[in-house]
Design a protein around this motif. Structure first.
Motif, PDB file in Angstrom:
ATOM      1  N   ASN A  52       0.823  -1.212   0.000  1.00  0.00           N
ATOM      2  CA  ASN A  52       0.000   0.000   0.000  1.00  0.00           C
ATOM      3  C   ASN A  52       0.856   1.262   0.000  1.00  0.00           C
ATOM      4  O   ASN A  52       0.515   2.251  -0.659  1.00  0.00           O
ATOM      5  N   HIS A  53       1.986   1.229   0.706  1.00  0.00           N
ATOM      6  CA  HIS A  53       2.845   2.403   0.750  1.00  0.00           C
ATOM      7  C   HIS A  53       3.552   2.619  -0.586  1.00  0.00           C
ATOM      8  O   HIS A  53       3.802   3.760  -0.982  1.00  0.00           O
ATOM      9  N   ALA A  54       3.844   1.539  -1.296  1.00  0.00           N
ATOM     10  CA  ALA A  54       4.419   1.670  -2.640  1.00  0.00           C
ATOM     11  C   ALA A  54       3.402   2.324  -3.576  1.00  0.00           C
ATOM     12  O   ALA A  54       3.742   3.211  -4.369  1.00  0.00           O
ATOM     13  N   ILE A  55       2.153   1.899  -3.467  1.00  0.00           N
ATOM     14  CA  ILE A  55       1.092   2.480  -4.297  1.00  0.00           C
ATOM     15  C   ILE A  55       0.868   3.947  -3.909  1.00  0.00           C
ATOM     16  O   ILE A  55       0.657   4.801  -4.776  1.00  0.00           O
ATOM     17  N   ASP A  56       0.945   4.237  -2.608  1.00  0.00           N
ATOM     18  CA  ASP A  56       0.767   5.614  -2.123  1.00  0.00           C
ATOM     19  C   ASP A  56       1.740   6.589  -2.785  1.00  0.00           C
ATOM     20  O   ASP A  56       1.378   7.725  -3.095  1.00  0.00           O
ATOM     21  N   VAL A  57       2.999   6.126  -2.975  1.00  0.00           N
ATOM     22  CA  VAL A  57       4.016   7.041  -3.511  1.00  0.00           C
ATOM     23  C   VAL A  57       4.037   7.050  -5.039  1.00  0.00           C
ATOM     24  O   VAL A  57       4.909   7.663  -5.643  1.00  0.00           O
ATOM     25  N   GLY A  58       3.071   6.342  -5.636  1.00  0.00           N
ATOM     26  CA  GLY A  58       2.924   6.425  -7.088  1.00  0.00           C
ATOM     27  C   GLY A  58       3.552   5.311  -7.892  1.00  0.00           C
ATOM     28  O   GLY A  58       3.628   5.398  -9.123  1.00  0.00           O
TER      29      GLY A  58
END
Length: 206
Positions: A52-58
């Motif tokens: 989720n944090h990877a997706i958060d940063v684009g």
């Protein structure tokens, strides 16, 4: 091995998943390297959080997961966000979605009984520790003892080789290093709200 096959490792990071809850900076660093895929190898909830944090940063690429990926991960992340990603899975991940493909029916029976008893989702290790318990119980019967550890251990291969236990994973031997061996794992691709089975993966005995 990956590099020998022509791949390139753009970056590596080891993190303390017990004490770290924010992976945004690590994933920002990875995203800057423009990878085709990020391989995440850790326990289920932490792996889902990292995703989720990877997706958060684009990050827009794909992911690759170990057999720790499962029902909890699916709920935390959502399969719609990781289309085309790969999961090196034990049959737990696959047969939960497709019980009709569980030809032996052992996992499906376990899943039904577990959900009926505990009424909550479980992680993959729940299925992994089921087979050893059956193996040890039968090995004690063969050894004629519940206390002679060496005799019980020596009887473990026979307990598997009888092929009479309702094992979730079709293991046929227990090796000197303690690993149960024989059952294939599955390479899955996230597709739609489920998985596409790409191939069976069987580690060579040696």
């Amino acid at each position: 091995r990956f590099e020998a096959l022509g791949g390139q490792v753009a970056g590596f990071e080891s993190v303390d998943i017990k004490n770290t809850t924010d992976f945004h900076s690590v994933m920002t660093s990875f995203k800057a390297k423009n990878p085709d895929i990020i391989f995440i190898s850790c326990y289920e909830e932490a792996g889902a959080l990292i995703t989720n944090h990877a997706i958060d940063v684009g990050y827009k690429g794909k992911f690759m997961y170990t057999s720790e990926w499962g029902a909890k991960s699916e709920k935390i992340v959502g399969l719609d966000k990781i289309q085309g990603s790969l999961v090196q899975a034990m049959n737990y991940t696959y047969y939960r979605k497709y019980p009709e493909r569980d030809k032996r029916g052992v996992f499906t029976a376990f899943h039904k009984q577990y959900m009926s008893t505990y009424k909550e989702e479980y992680a993959q290790p729940a299925t992994s520790i089921y087979d050893p318990a059956l193996m040890f119980a039968r090995a004690m019967e063969i050894a004629g003892s519940v206390t002679d550890a060496k005799a019980i251990r020596a009887a473990c291969p026979k307990a598997l080789q009888e092929a009479k236990l309702p094992l979730i994973y079709q293991n046929i031997d227990v090796l000197k290093n303690g690993l149960m061996w024989g059952a294939p794992e599955l390479m899955l691709e996230v597709q739609g709200n489920g998985y596409n089975l790409l191939k069976e993966l069987k580690v060579a005995r040696e």
